[in-house]
Design a protein around this motif. Structure first.
Motif, PDB file in Angstrom:
ATOM      1  N   ILE A  29       0.844  -1.205   0.000  1.00  0.00           N
ATOM      2  CA  ILE A  29       0.000   0.000   0.000  1.00  0.00           C
ATOM      3  C   ILE A  29       0.872   1.245   0.000  1.00  0.00           C
ATOM      4  CG2 ILE A  29      -1.655   1.334   1.390  1.00  0.00           C
ATOM      5  CD1 ILE A  29      -2.863  -1.436   2.210  1.00  0.00           C
ATOM      6  N   LYS A  30       1.936   1.205   0.783  1.00  0.00           N
ATOM      7  CA  LYS A  30       2.878   2.330   0.827  1.00  0.00           C
ATOM      8  C   LYS A  30       3.555   2.523  -0.530  1.00  0.00           C
ATOM      9  CE  LYS A  30       6.943   4.030   3.256  1.00  0.00           C
ATOM     10  NZ  LYS A  30       8.000   3.727   4.214  1.00  0.00           N
ATOM     11  N   ALA A  31       3.953   1.437  -1.176  1.00  0.00           N
ATOM     12  CA  ALA A  31       4.601   1.528  -2.489  1.00  0.00           C
ATOM     13  C   ALA A  31       3.647   2.114  -3.529  1.00  0.00           C
ATOM     14  CB  ALA A  31       5.084   0.152  -2.931  1.00  0.00           C
ATOM     15  N   ILE A  32       2.374   1.760  -3.454  1.00  0.00           N
ATOM     16  CA  ILE A  32       1.378   2.313  -4.377  1.00  0.00           C
ATOM     17  C   ILE A  32       1.228   3.810  -4.146  1.00  0.00           C
ATOM     18  CG2 ILE A  32      -1.098   2.346  -4.936  1.00  0.00           C
ATOM     19  CD1 ILE A  32      -1.088  -0.713  -4.426  1.00  0.00           C
ATOM     20  N   ALA A  35       4.243   5.658  -5.490  1.00  0.00           N
ATOM     21  CA  ALA A  35       4.245   5.672  -6.950  1.00  0.00           C
ATOM     22  C   ALA A  35       3.216   6.655  -7.488  1.00  0.00           C
ATOM     23  CB  ALA A  35       3.977   4.272  -7.489  1.00  0.00           C
ATOM     24  N   ARG A  36       2.088   6.797  -6.800  1.00  0.00           N
ATOM     25  CA  ARG A  36       1.059   7.758  -7.215  1.00  0.00           C
ATOM     26  C   ARG A  36       1.586   9.190  -7.146  1.00  0.00           C
ATOM     27  NH1 ARG A  36      -4.064   5.088  -4.566  1.00  0.00           N
ATOM     28  NH2 ARG A  36      -4.959   4.201  -6.434  1.00  0.00           N
ATOM     29  N   GLU A  37       2.405   9.437  -6.142  1.00  0.00           N
ATOM     30  CA  GLU A  37       2.943  10.784  -5.958  1.00  0.00           C
ATOM     31  C   GLU A  37       3.890  11.194  -7.084  1.00  0.00           C
ATOM     32  OE1 GLU A  37       4.701  10.909  -2.075  1.00  0.00           O
ATOM     33  OE2 GLU A  37       2.780  10.551  -1.083  1.00  0.00           O
ATOM     34  N   ASN A  44       3.899   4.587 -15.317  1.00  0.00           N
ATOM     35  CA  ASN A  44       4.608   4.454 -14.040  1.00  0.00           C
ATOM     36  C   ASN A  44       4.767   2.957 -13.722  1.00  0.00           C
ATOM     37  OD1 ASN A  44       5.316   4.343 -11.303  1.00  0.00           O
ATOM     38  ND2 ASN A  44       4.324   6.322 -10.903  1.00  0.00           N
ATOM     39  N   ALA A  45       5.930   2.405 -14.061  1.00  0.00           N
ATOM     40  CA  ALA A  45       6.178   0.971 -13.875  1.00  0.00           C
ATOM     41  C   ALA A  45       6.115   0.574 -12.402  1.00  0.00           C
ATOM     42  CB  ALA A  45       7.529   0.592 -14.465  1.00  0.00           C
ATOM     43  N   GLY A  46       6.595   1.437 -11.519  1.00  0.00           N
ATOM     44  CA  GLY A  46       6.561   1.136 -10.088  1.00  0.00           C
ATOM     45  C   GLY A  46       5.140   1.004  -9.575  1.00  0.00           C
ATOM     46  N   TYR A  47       4.268   1.867 -10.055  1.00  0.00           N
ATOM     47  CA  TYR A  47       2.862   1.820  -9.673  1.00  0.00           C
ATOM     48  C   TYR A  47       2.213   0.523 -10.152  1.00  0.00           C
ATOM     49  CZ  TYR A  47      -2.135   2.832  -9.664  1.00  0.00           C
ATOM     50  OH  TYR A  47      -3.492   2.771  -9.471  1.00  0.00           O
ATOM     51  N   HIS A  48       2.444   0.196 -11.420  1.00  0.00           N
ATOM     52  CA  HIS A  48       1.835  -1.007 -11.983  1.00  0.00           C
ATOM     53  C   HIS A  48       2.364  -2.273 -11.312  1.00  0.00           C
ATOM     54  CE1 HIS A  48      -0.473   1.123 -14.966  1.00  0.00           C
ATOM     55  NE2 HIS A  48       0.604   1.827 -15.278  1.00  0.00           N
ATOM     56  N   ALA A  50       3.470  -2.487  -8.200  1.00  0.00           N
ATOM     57  CA  ALA A  50       2.904  -2.526  -6.851  1.00  0.00           C
ATOM     58  C   ALA A  50       1.437  -2.955  -6.890  1.00  0.00           C
ATOM     59  CB  ALA A  50       3.053  -1.166  -6.171  1.00  0.00           C
ATOM     60  N   ARG A  51       0.688  -2.468  -7.875  1.00  0.00           N
ATOM     61  CA  ARG A  51      -0.725  -2.872  -8.001  1.00  0.00           C
ATOM     62  C   ARG A  51      -0.837  -4.360  -8.337  1.00  0.00           C
ATOM     63  NH1 ARG A  51      -5.154  -0.527  -6.432  1.00  0.00           N
ATOM     64  NH2 ARG A  51      -6.183  -1.333  -8.262  1.00  0.00           N
ATOM     65  N   GLU A  52       0.069  -4.840  -9.178  1.00  0.00           N
ATOM     66  CA  GLU A  52       0.071  -6.261  -9.522  1.00  0.00           C
ATOM     67  C   GLU A  52       0.380  -7.099  -8.284  1.00  0.00           C
ATOM     68  OE1 GLU A  52       2.667  -9.165 -12.360  1.00  0.00           O
ATOM     69  OE2 GLU A  52       2.022  -7.262 -13.225  1.00  0.00           O
ATOM     70  N   ARG A  53       1.346  -6.654  -7.500  1.00  0.00           N
ATOM     71  CA  ARG A  53       1.696  -7.372  -6.275  1.00  0.00           C
ATOM     72  C   ARG A  53       0.516  -7.356  -5.300  1.00  0.00           C
ATOM     73  NH1 ARG A  53       4.031 -11.608  -4.240  1.00  0.00           N
ATOM     74  NH2 ARG A  53       4.487 -11.343  -2.052  1.00  0.00           N
ATOM     75  N   GLN A  54      -0.171  -6.221  -5.217  1.00  0.00           N
ATOM     76  CA  GLN A  54      -1.332  -6.114  -4.340  1.00  0.00           C
ATOM     77  C   GLN A  54      -2.420  -7.093  -4.776  1.00  0.00           C
ATOM     78  OE1 GLN A  54      -3.753  -2.535  -4.537  1.00  0.00           O
ATOM     79  NE2 GLN A  54      -4.046  -2.598  -2.301  1.00  0.00           N
ATOM     80  N   GLY A  55      -2.645  -7.188  -6.068  1.00  0.00           N
ATOM     81  CA  GLY A  55      -3.642  -8.119  -6.586  1.00  0.00           C
ATOM     82  C   GLY A  55      -3.294  -9.561  -6.241  1.00  0.00           C
ATOM     83  N   PHE A  56      -1.999  -9.912  -6.393  1.00  0.00           N
ATOM     84  CA  PHE A  56      -1.569 -11.259  -6.033  1.00  0.00           C
ATOM     85  C   PHE A  56      -1.777 -11.509  -4.545  1.00  0.00           C
ATOM     86  CE2 PHE A  56       1.677 -13.888  -4.046  1.00  0.00           C
ATOM     87  CZ  PHE A  56       1.404 -15.110  -4.640  1.00  0.00           C
ATOM     88  N   LEU A  57      -1.333 -10.564  -3.705  1.00  0.00           N
ATOM     89  CA  LEU A  57      -1.467 -10.719  -2.249  1.00  0.00           C
ATOM     90  C   LEU A  57      -2.917 -10.932  -1.844  1.00  0.00           C
ATOM     91  CD1 LEU A  57       0.849  -7.955  -0.723  1.00  0.00           C
ATOM     92  CD2 LEU A  57       1.156 -10.419  -0.554  1.00  0.00           C
TER      93      LEU A  57
END
Length: 162
Positions: A29-32, A35-37, A44-48, A50-57
């Motif tokens: 959540i912090k990484a997302i 990345a939004r900022e 934004n590869a970092g955002y995508h 992090a969102r992919e990792r969040q979806g997996f989690l």
């Protein structure tokens, strides 16, 4: 849903994995948020990532939590020592064509890992053919390479020493 067999050790691994996944949530959540900022989210590869990792989690957490109430936890060290193949049995088989010997331990689908410890799911075709059989019996398994015939060489209940 029917009960899902799992060993005590397998259940403990699932609990540990679940705790680790939940612990990782705030970091993602912090990484997302970070990345939004950075601005433009389209590129934004970092955002995508992090969102992919969040979806997996979230998917894995939901899967584990939905299955846990159905687990039938079995202590492998208390299984009866008989010659009939069942959950927790370690079985040696000989391929009747190649004479190759294979060894499998029958465990639950959520814990079986042949590469790690030689265990296979009790729901697998090989295990389904083995259940209820004894030493000396022959089984036939439909595999990608065709039908394989095995003879059961040994059946042992090794408990946690499999």
């Amino acid at each position: 849903m029917e009960r899902i067999p799992i060993s005590v050790q397998g259940y403990e691994r699932i609990e540990k994995e679940l705790a680790q996944l939940k612990k990782e949530r705030p970091e993602v959540i912090k990484a997302i948020a970070e990345a939004r900022e950075e601005g433009d989210l389209k590129e934004n590869a970092g955002y995508h990532a992090a969102r992919e990792r969040q979806g997996f989690l979230e998917g894995r957490i939901n899967l584990l939590q939905s299955r846990m109430p159905y687990f039938n936890v079995v202590d492998l060290d208390t299984l009866e020592q008989d010659d009939v193949i069942g959950f927790g049995a370690t079985v040696e088989l000989e391929d009747l064509d190649t004479e190759e010997v294979k060894k499998y331990t029958l465990l639950g689908a959520d814990e079986a890992d042949y590469a790690r410890d030689g265990s296979i799911s009790v729901q697998s075709p090989v295990a389904q053919a083995l259940l209820g059989k004894e030493v000396g019996d022959e089984i036939t398994v439909d595999a990608p390479r065709g039908r394989i015939e095995y003879e059961i060489i040994s059946v042992k209940y090794l408990g946690t020493k499999y």
